[in-house]
Design an enzyme around this catalytic site. Sequence first.
Site, PDB file in Angstrom:
ATOM      1  N   GLN A  47       0.813  -1.215   0.000  1.00  0.00           N
ATOM      2  CA  GLN A  47       0.000   0.000   0.000  1.00  0.00           C
ATOM      3  C   GLN A  47       0.845   1.263   0.000  1.00  0.00           C
ATOM      4  OE1 GLN A  47      -1.657  -1.073   3.996  1.00  0.00           O
ATOM      5  NE2 GLN A  47      -1.477   1.131   4.407  1.00  0.00           N
TER       6      GLN A  47
ATOM      7  N   CYS B 263      -5.345   0.416   3.327  1.00  0.00           N
ATOM      8  CA  CYS B 263      -5.436  -0.995   3.708  1.00  0.00           C
ATOM      9  C   CYS B 263      -6.826  -1.564   3.443  1.00  0.00           C
ATOM     10  CB  CYS B 263      -5.062  -1.159   5.168  1.00  0.00           C
ATOM     11  SG  CYS B 263      -6.103  -0.224   6.318  1.00  0.00           S
TER      12      CYS B 263
ATOM     13  N   HIS C 265      -6.709  -1.338  11.083  1.00  0.00           N
ATOM     14  CA  HIS C 265      -5.969  -1.799   9.912  1.00  0.00           C
ATOM     15  C   HIS C 265      -6.695  -2.979   9.258  1.00  0.00           C
ATOM     16  CE1 HIS C 265      -2.552  -2.337   7.301  1.00  0.00           C
ATOM     17  NE2 HIS C 265      -2.261  -3.527   7.776  1.00  0.00           N
TER      18      HIS C 265
END
Length: 326
Positions: free
Chosen positions: A131, A137, A270
């Site tokens: 990323q 994410c 995340h």
Amino acid sequence: MKIVLLIAGLALVSAIAPLSNSEYEYLFTAWVNEYGKSYETSEFFNRFNVFRANLDMIREHNSKNESFTMGMNEFGDMTWEEFRATYVGGYKARAGEYIRSKNYGTVKPNPNIPSSLDWRAKGAVTPVKNQGQCGSCWAFSTTGSVEGAHQIATGNLVSLSEQQLMDCASSYGNQGCNGGLMDDAFEYIIAHGICSEASYPYKGVDGTCKKCTSVASIKSYTNDPAGNENNLSTMIQNGPVSIAIEADQSAFQFYSGGVFSAACGHNLDHGVLIVGYGTMSSKPYWIVKNSWGASWGMQGYILMIQGKDECGLANAASQPDGASAF
């Protein structure tokens, strides 16, 4: 010998045996060369000191013989605060999320669950992606589960476009590099389909939505009620599962192997992807695909302990349904 292997060897030495200044300098110079780092003169010594502190932390952790190891990687010159601000925080949960609750599904217990499963071996997982310095994410977690569902349904593994989700799904609640939700990305794919990575490549910065030809779609998705790892065991039988974890712990930055079982909370920040499970030294684990590149962790993966809802990994599980070619 690569610097990461050399440092891994030094990390096995007891933390009470300090390195000399010349050893730190040699290791830092070799690390800089391996990862192609360059600094302004005013920044060099600060980065050296950060590297040194990180190496000391890695060696101290590994001297304790925990269930997982830490190792030096490309993030060695970043403090945890810098790393967290750059790579963690892209999952943006919303309190009282209606769209999530309306997609809760009933996961029926499966009495015939095998002792291990790895969707990589079944050809349903694309190579690890990166990323970069962007809070995307959520897009990588989304494409990962849709790539798996599409391959299982069609027999064709296609890398799908995170950049399209970043550029085009803002009206569904996502915010590109400023974060988003897998649920919102699924809603976009249901309505519009999704294009291939090759036709809409990742840039790692927010851009303007472009036209492309969709190659995959889903009809719906299922959200699991929070915190149920037994349901995850059933869901993963159908394909990879998008999840969220709390990754704002220093051990994540330098995780290198073994079964991760560290103190971490359930404040999800995340998005990642479960692609299977297994057992190591009598410790059951989930195989989790990350989006920090293949030089991180176990070639881009982390094994996370089962049965403890580690880092909240069961609290936001989602899986696409009804995948097909567009």
